[in-house]
Design a protein around this motif. Structure first.
Motif, PDB file in Angstrom:
ATOM      1  N   ILE A 147       1.539   7.740  10.417  1.00 47.36           N
ATOM      2  CA  ILE A 147       2.564   6.728  10.665  1.00 47.36           C
ATOM      3  C   ILE A 147       3.190   6.376   9.320  1.00 47.36           C
ATOM      4  CG2 ILE A 147       3.062   4.432  11.578  1.00 47.36           C
ATOM      5  CD1 ILE A 147       0.400   4.681  13.173  1.00 47.36           C
ATOM      6  N   VAL A 148       4.483   6.573   9.214  1.00 45.87           N
ATOM      7  CA  VAL A 148       5.216   6.290   7.982  1.00 45.87           C
ATOM      8  C   VAL A 148       5.996   4.993   8.189  1.00 45.87           C
ATOM      9  CG1 VAL A 148       6.924   7.102   6.323  1.00 45.87           C
ATOM     10  CG2 VAL A 148       5.390   8.743   7.450  1.00 45.87           C
ATOM     11  N   VAL A 149       5.677   3.960   7.419  1.00 41.62           N
ATOM     12  CA  VAL A 149       6.322   2.654   7.552  1.00 41.62           C
ATOM     13  C   VAL A 149       7.316   2.499   6.407  1.00 41.62           C
ATOM     14  CG1 VAL A 149       5.966   0.168   7.724  1.00 41.62           C
ATOM     15  CG2 VAL A 149       4.204   1.743   8.578  1.00 41.62           C
ATOM     16  N   PHE A 150       8.574   2.225   6.750  1.00 42.29           N
ATOM     17  CA  PHE A 150       9.624   2.161   5.737  1.00 42.29           C
ATOM     18  C   PHE A 150      10.654   1.106   6.145  1.00 42.29           C
ATOM     19  CE2 PHE A 150      11.439   4.660   9.022  1.00 42.29           C
ATOM     20  CZ  PHE A 150      12.824   4.606   8.892  1.00 42.29           C
ATOM     21  N   SER A 151      11.573   0.816   5.229  1.00 41.58           N
ATOM     22  CA  SER A 151      12.602  -0.179   5.505  1.00 41.58           C
ATOM     23  C   SER A 151      13.806   0.471   6.162  1.00 41.58           C
ATOM     24  CB  SER A 151      13.038  -0.878   4.219  1.00 41.58           C
ATOM     25  OG  SER A 151      14.156  -1.720   4.467  1.00 41.58           O
ATOM     26  N   LEU A 152      14.120   0.013   7.352  1.00 44.73           N
ATOM     27  CA  LEU A 152      15.303   0.499   8.053  1.00 44.73           C
ATOM     28  C   LEU A 152      16.568  -0.109   7.463  1.00 44.73           C
ATOM     29  CD1 LEU A 152      15.830   2.369  10.523  1.00 44.73           C
ATOM     30  CD2 LEU A 152      15.975   0.300  11.920  1.00 44.73           C
ATOM     31  N   ASP A 153      16.418  -1.180   6.671  1.00 42.84           N
ATOM     32  CA  ASP A 153      17.567  -1.840   6.058  1.00 42.84           C
ATOM     33  C   ASP A 153      17.995  -1.180   4.751  1.00 42.84           C
ATOM     34  OD1 ASP A 153      17.639  -3.692   8.108  1.00 42.84           O
ATOM     35  OD2 ASP A 153      16.370  -5.136   7.057  1.00 42.84           O
ATOM     36  N   GLU A 154      17.203  -0.248   4.257  1.00 39.33           N
ATOM     37  CA  GLU A 154      17.518   0.440   3.020  1.00 39.33           C
ATOM     38  C   GLU A 154      18.434   1.624   3.313  1.00 39.33           C
ATOM     39  OE1 GLU A 154      17.683   1.336  -0.957  1.00 39.33           O
ATOM     40  OE2 GLU A 154      16.712  -0.408  -0.056  1.00 39.33           O
ATOM     41  N   ILE A 198       2.223   5.323   4.051  1.00 38.35           N
ATOM     42  CA  ILE A 198       1.772   6.267   5.080  1.00 38.35           C
ATOM     43  C   ILE A 198       0.378   5.851   5.562  1.00 38.35           C
ATOM     44  CG2 ILE A 198       0.915   7.929   3.371  1.00 38.35           C
ATOM     45  CD1 ILE A 198       1.761  10.126   5.463  1.00 38.35           C
ATOM     46  N   VAL A 199       0.235   5.723   6.878  1.00 41.19           N
ATOM     47  CA  VAL A 199      -1.048   5.422   7.501  1.00 41.19           C
ATOM     48  C   VAL A 199      -1.635   6.735   7.982  1.00 41.19           C
ATOM     49  CG1 VAL A 199      -2.230   4.073   9.271  1.00 41.19           C
ATOM     50  CG2 VAL A 199      -0.121   3.194   8.242  1.00 41.19           C
ATOM     51  N   HIS A 200      -2.839   7.039   7.565  1.00 42.76           N
ATOM     52  CA  HIS A 200      -3.428   8.345   7.846  1.00 42.76           C
ATOM     53  C   HIS A 200      -4.934   8.186   7.996  1.00 42.76           C
ATOM     54  CE1 HIS A 200      -5.043   8.964   3.649  1.00 42.76           C
ATOM     55  NE2 HIS A 200      -4.284   7.893   3.507  1.00 42.76           N
ATOM     56  N   TYR A 242       0.844  -1.191   0.000  1.00 38.19           N
ATOM     57  CA  TYR A 242       0.000   0.000   0.000  1.00 38.19           C
ATOM     58  C   TYR A 242       0.884   1.248   0.000  1.00 38.19           C
ATOM     59  CZ  TYR A 242      -3.649  -3.212   1.696  1.00 38.19           C
ATOM     60  OH  TYR A 242      -4.526  -4.250   1.848  1.00 38.19           O
ATOM     61  N   ASP A 243       0.538   2.224  -0.829  1.00 35.41           N
ATOM     62  CA  ASP A 243       1.204   3.533  -0.739  1.00 35.41           C
ATOM     63  C   ASP A 243       0.611   4.338   0.408  1.00 35.41           C
ATOM     64  OD1 ASP A 243       2.995   3.221  -2.874  1.00 35.41           O
ATOM     65  OD2 ASP A 243       1.443   3.777  -4.328  1.00 35.41           O
ATOM     66  N   ARG A 244      -0.716   4.250   0.527  1.00 35.24           N
ATOM     67  CA  ARG A 244      -1.443   4.948   1.590  1.00 35.24           C
ATOM     68  C   ARG A 244      -2.541   4.020   2.092  1.00 35.24           C
ATOM     69  NH1 ARG A 244      -0.068  10.411   0.939  1.00 35.24           N
ATOM     70  NH2 ARG A 244      -1.656  11.077   2.431  1.00 35.24           N
ATOM     71  N   ILE A 245      -2.798   4.088   3.377  1.00 38.81           N
ATOM     72  CA  ILE A 245      -3.848   3.269   3.962  1.00 38.81           C
ATOM     73  C   ILE A 245      -4.364   3.978   5.204  1.00 38.81           C
ATOM     74  CG2 ILE A 245      -2.242   1.910   5.384  1.00 38.81           C
ATOM     75  CD1 ILE A 245      -4.033  -0.550   4.756  1.00 38.81           C
ATOM     76  N   THR A 246      -5.629   3.787   5.531  1.00 38.23           N
ATOM     77  CA  THR A 246      -6.196   4.476   6.686  1.00 38.23           C
ATOM     78  C   THR A 246      -5.984   3.659   7.963  1.00 38.23           C
ATOM     79  OG1 THR A 246      -8.394   3.466   6.521  1.00 38.23           O
ATOM     80  CG2 THR A 246      -7.985   5.449   5.190  1.00 38.23           C
ATOM     81  N   TYR A 247      -6.093   4.347   9.089  1.00 45.61           N
ATOM     82  CA  TYR A 247      -5.987   3.671  10.385  1.00 45.61           C
ATOM     83  C   TYR A 247      -7.039   2.560  10.492  1.00 45.61           C
ATOM     84  CZ  TYR A 247      -3.796   8.209  11.513  1.00 45.61           C
ATOM     85  OH  TYR A 247      -3.025   9.338  11.514  1.00 45.61           O
ATOM     86  N   ASP A 248      -8.267   2.881  10.082  1.00 46.07           N
ATOM     87  CA  ASP A 248      -9.348   1.904  10.211  1.00 46.07           C
ATOM     88  C   ASP A 248      -9.087   0.667   9.363  1.00 46.07           C
ATOM     89  OD1 ASP A 248     -10.745   3.433  12.034  1.00 46.07           O
ATOM     90  OD2 ASP A 248     -11.988   4.413  10.513  1.00 46.07           O
ATOM     91  N   GLU A 249      -8.517   0.847   8.175  1.00 48.18           N
ATOM     92  CA  GLU A 249      -8.196  -0.310   7.333  1.00 48.18           C
ATOM     93  C   GLU A 249      -7.129  -1.184   7.989  1.00 48.18           C
ATOM     94  OE1 GLU A 249      -8.740   0.780   2.688  1.00 48.18           O
ATOM     95  OE2 GLU A 249      -7.332   2.072   3.775  1.00 48.18           O
ATOM     96  N   VAL A 250      -6.136  -0.551   8.615  1.00 47.26           N
ATOM     97  CA  VAL A 250      -5.099  -1.314   9.313  1.00 47.26           C
ATOM     98  C   VAL A 250      -5.722  -2.169  10.410  1.00 47.26           C
ATOM     99  CG1 VAL A 250      -3.120  -1.100  10.878  1.00 47.26           C
ATOM    100  CG2 VAL A 250      -3.210   0.265   8.786  1.00 47.26           C
ATOM    101  N   LEU A 251      -6.666  -1.581  11.155  1.00 48.51           N
ATOM    102  CA  LEU A 251      -7.313  -2.318  12.239  1.00 48.51           C
ATOM    103  C   LEU A 251      -8.229  -3.414  11.697  1.00 48.51           C
ATOM    104  CD1 LEU A 251      -8.184   0.686  14.596  1.00 48.51           C
ATOM    105  CD2 LEU A 251      -6.417  -1.043  14.968  1.00 48.51           C
ATOM    106  N   GLN A 252      -9.007  -3.096  10.687  1.00 54.55           N
ATOM    107  CA  GLN A 252      -9.964  -4.057  10.155  1.00 54.55           C
ATOM    108  C   GLN A 252      -9.274  -5.252   9.489  1.00 54.55           C
ATOM    109  OE1 GLN A 252     -12.288  -1.573   7.572  1.00 54.55           O
ATOM    110  NE2 GLN A 252     -13.243  -0.450   9.262  1.00 54.55           N
TER     111      GLN A 252
END
Length: 254
Positions: A228-235, A251-253, A197-207
């Motif tokens: 909340i920005v989710v990214f690779s720390l290994d990059e 990005i979770v928004h 996902y490029d963008r996703i909502t908080y509710d979608e993450v929970l559901q």
């Protein structure tokens, strides 16, 4: 920009604020991120590499605070599952986060970054107690603040602690460093067809039970409209790239 002692640091390449996406952020990483190729504990080269990533963002003029889990040393839920009383196990996990925070502080100071470890459990001989106004002042002085010992209470994860501290510090986003470059609809290590996902909502993450953070942390971020920005720390350079408006992430928004 000057360091906390007031002297300019050579080689800095601050970007004007208009070219940065955020000015104050919280970086959340797991304890497991510090153990590198080992199965347990701290891997000094990995800790040093993460410190260099943090410095690269600090050099942009971004104010940074951090929360680091303790799972590389002790995880409260696992201790509880093995018969240990939950409250005791959680306090042991909190102490593990202090150890990780001190290790990261040492690595950041090797990078000439002024750093403060701030614990929710008072232990004045090794770190500062959590006082919100003092922590905000540290950030304003361009010191990196590492918040340790979770919220200071059992039954709360470091994900929840990270979201709480990010809100208290008026951070503009939480950056969640993981082993993958964002949020997927299934485990990309097991499913080649997994979709990011490029963008996703908080509710979608929970559901969809996507496991970005625990439900309490997601709900707290949602209620305060904290991205909340989710990214690779290994990059290599991934953290800095996102702050400069580039890179791959989710990005979770709201």
């Amino acid at each position: 920009m000057t360091d906390a002692g007031g002297s300019a640091r050579a080689g800095e390449d601050n970007l004007p604020s208009a070219t940065r996406t955020y000015d104050r952020v919280l970086l959340k990483i797991s304890g497991e991120a510090l153990m590198g190729p080992q199965g347990y504990g701290l891997h000094p080269p990995t800790v040093a590499r993460i410190a260099q990533e943090v410095r690269s963002v600090h050099d942009l003029g971004v104010e940074i605070c951090m929360v680091i889990g303790g799972g590389n040393i002790f995880r409260g839920l696992q201790g509880s599952a093995q018969g240990m009383e939950r409250t005791t196990a959680d306090y042991m996990g909190m102490l593990a986060t202090v150890m990780n925070a001190l290790a990261m502080q040492a690595a950041l100071e090797d990078e000439k970054i002024h750093t403060r470890v701030i614990s929710a459990i008072p232990m004045d001989q090794v770190c500062e107690p959590y006082i919100r106004r003092r922590a905000v002042r540290h950030l304003e002085k361009k010191r990196v603040c590492i918040f340790a010992a979770g919220t200071g209470n059992p039954y709360f994860t470091t994900d929840t602690a990270a979201t709480l501290r990010a809100n208290e510090m008026s951070c503009q986003a939480i950056f969640k460093g993981t082993k993958v470059d964002g949020v997927y609809d299934m485990d990309p290590a097991k499913h080649a067809e997994a979709r990011r996902y490029d963008r996703i909502t908080y509710d979608e993450v929970l559901q969809k039970h996507l496991g970005v953070m625990d439900a309490s942390a997601i709900a707290l971020a949602r209620d305060n409209r904290l991205p909340i920005v989710v990214f690779s720390l290994d990059e290599p350079g991934g953290f800095r790239g996102i702050l400069a408006g580039k890179g791959t992430y989710t990005i979770v928004h709201d």
